[in-house]
Design a protein around this motif. Structure first.
Motif, short mmCIF file in Angstrom:
data_model
loop_
_atom_site.label_atom_id
_atom_site.label_comp_id
_atom_site.label_asym_id
_atom_site.label_seq_id
_atom_site.Cartn_x
_atom_site.Cartn_y
_atom_site.Cartn_z
N HIS A 3 4.18 0.24 -4.89
CA HIS A 3 4.61 0.91 -3.67
C HIS A 3 3.59 0.72 -2.54
O HIS A 3 3.12 1.67 -1.92
CB HIS A 3 4.92 2.39 -3.95
N LEU A 4 3.32 -0.55 -2.29
CA LEU A 4 2.34 -0.97 -1.28
C LEU A 4 2.96 -1.85 -0.21
O LEU A 4 2.80 -1.61 0.98
CB LEU A 4 1.19 -1.71 -1.97
N ILE A 5 3.70 -2.89 -0.63
CA ILE A 5 4.12 -3.93 0.31
C ILE A 5 5.01 -3.37 1.42
O ILE A 5 4.99 -3.85 2.56
CB ILE A 5 4.82 -5.10 -0.44
N GLU A 6 5.79 -2.32 1.11
CA GLU A 6 6.67 -1.75 2.14
C GLU A 6 5.90 -1.05 3.24
O GLU A 6 6.45 -0.76 4.30
CB GLU A 6 7.69 -0.81 1.50
N HIS A 7 4.60 -0.80 3.03
CA HIS A 7 3.75 -0.16 4.05
C HIS A 7 3.03 -1.18 4.94
O HIS A 7 2.34 -0.79 5.88
CB HIS A 7 2.70 0.73 3.37
N ILE A 8 3.16 -2.47 4.61
CA ILE A 8 2.42 -3.51 5.32
C ILE A 8 3.27 -4.11 6.43
O ILE A 8 4.41 -4.55 6.20
CB ILE A 8 1.94 -4.61 4.34
N ASP A 9 2.73 -4.15 7.63
CA ASP A 9 3.44 -4.71 8.78
C ASP A 9 3.38 -6.24 8.76
O ASP A 9 4.40 -6.91 8.82
CB ASP A 9 2.84 -4.16 10.07
N ARG A 10 2.17 -6.79 8.66
CA ARG A 10 1.98 -8.25 8.73
C ARG A 10 2.09 -8.82 7.31
O ARG A 10 1.11 -9.23 6.70
CB ARG A 10 0.64 -8.56 9.38
N VAL A 11 3.31 -8.86 6.80
CA VAL A 11 3.50 -9.16 5.39
C VAL A 11 3.29 -10.64 5.05
O VAL A 11 2.78 -10.97 3.97
CB VAL A 11 4.88 -8.66 4.90
N LEU A 12 3.66 -11.56 5.94
CA LEU A 12 3.44 -12.98 5.63
C LEU A 12 1.95 -13.33 5.55
O LEU A 12 1.54 -14.01 4.60
CB LEU A 12 4.17 -13.87 6.64
#
Length: 204
Positions: A69-78
């Motif tokens: 439950h981390l990646i959904e909190h990241i804006d600059r995902v690429l």
């Protein structure tokens, strides 16, 4: 001093194990990362800096990555996925747990940046980019997508029927687990090389 005594924390015979965004869940024998310092946290780093400041691990040093439950909190995902690919070894396993895009859990939290679906993970593999160049340089092959479905909601539906419902109904999947594998060197931009993950429906 024997080999066991000199072995760095977070390593095994194959390489480092990285626990991203650990919070209070410290994994013994892993490199535990978080954005704030705390007992048991080995690396303090803001993942939004990926792409401008390197994550403090060497190229090709990581054998396994876990992120719950981390990646959904990241804006600059690429940039984040590219930086994790940089530190990964060929064959590195990356397991991500996250809310499924059509659930209220994906949308209710105001700190979530975007929803994710099974096909979202196509954008982290290099062969997919036959239509555009987003500047992403990394290659994570999606191997398996595990969808957790409450047993009482699934009823007696079989796999194909349940998948049709998942694709059209809200709040049927309560959690998704994405299992990716690092491919090095990057594959060519060729649709024939795109990895298609296995979909596993798990009743909980």
């Amino acid at each position: 001093m024997d080999e066991a005594e000199t072995k760095p924390t977070g390593t095994d015979a194959d390489g480092l194990k990285l626990n991203l965004g650990c919070g209070k869940v410290i994994r013994p024998g892993w490199i535990n990362h978080d954005i704030v310092p705390a007992d048991g946290v080995d690396i303090v780093y803001d993942l939004e800096l990926c792409g401008s400041e390197p994550f403090p691990l060497a190229d090709g040093s990581v054998e396994e990555i876990h992120a719950s439950h981390l990646i959904e909190h990241i804006d600059r995902v690429l940039p984040f996925m590219q930086e994790m690919w940089r530190v990964a070894r060929h064959g590195c396993r990356f397991e991500l747990r996250l809310p499924f895009g059509s659930s209220d859990l994906a949308w209710a939290d105001p700190t979530h940046k975007r929803p994710y679906f099974v096909r979202s993970f196509d954008y982290f593999q290099q062969p997919f980019y036959t239509f555009a160049d987003y500047g992403y340089r990394g290659d994570w092959a999606p191997e398996e997508m595990v969808l957790h479905v409450p047993r009482q909601l699934a009823g007696s539906d079989d796999g194909p029927t349940l998948m049709r419902r998942i694709n059209t109904e809200r709040n049927l999947v309560i959690e998704m687990i994405a299992r990716l594998t690092a491919v090095k060197p990057m594959r060519a931009i060729d649709q024939a090389l795109i990895s298609k993950p296995k979909i596993a429906l798990v009743l909980v």
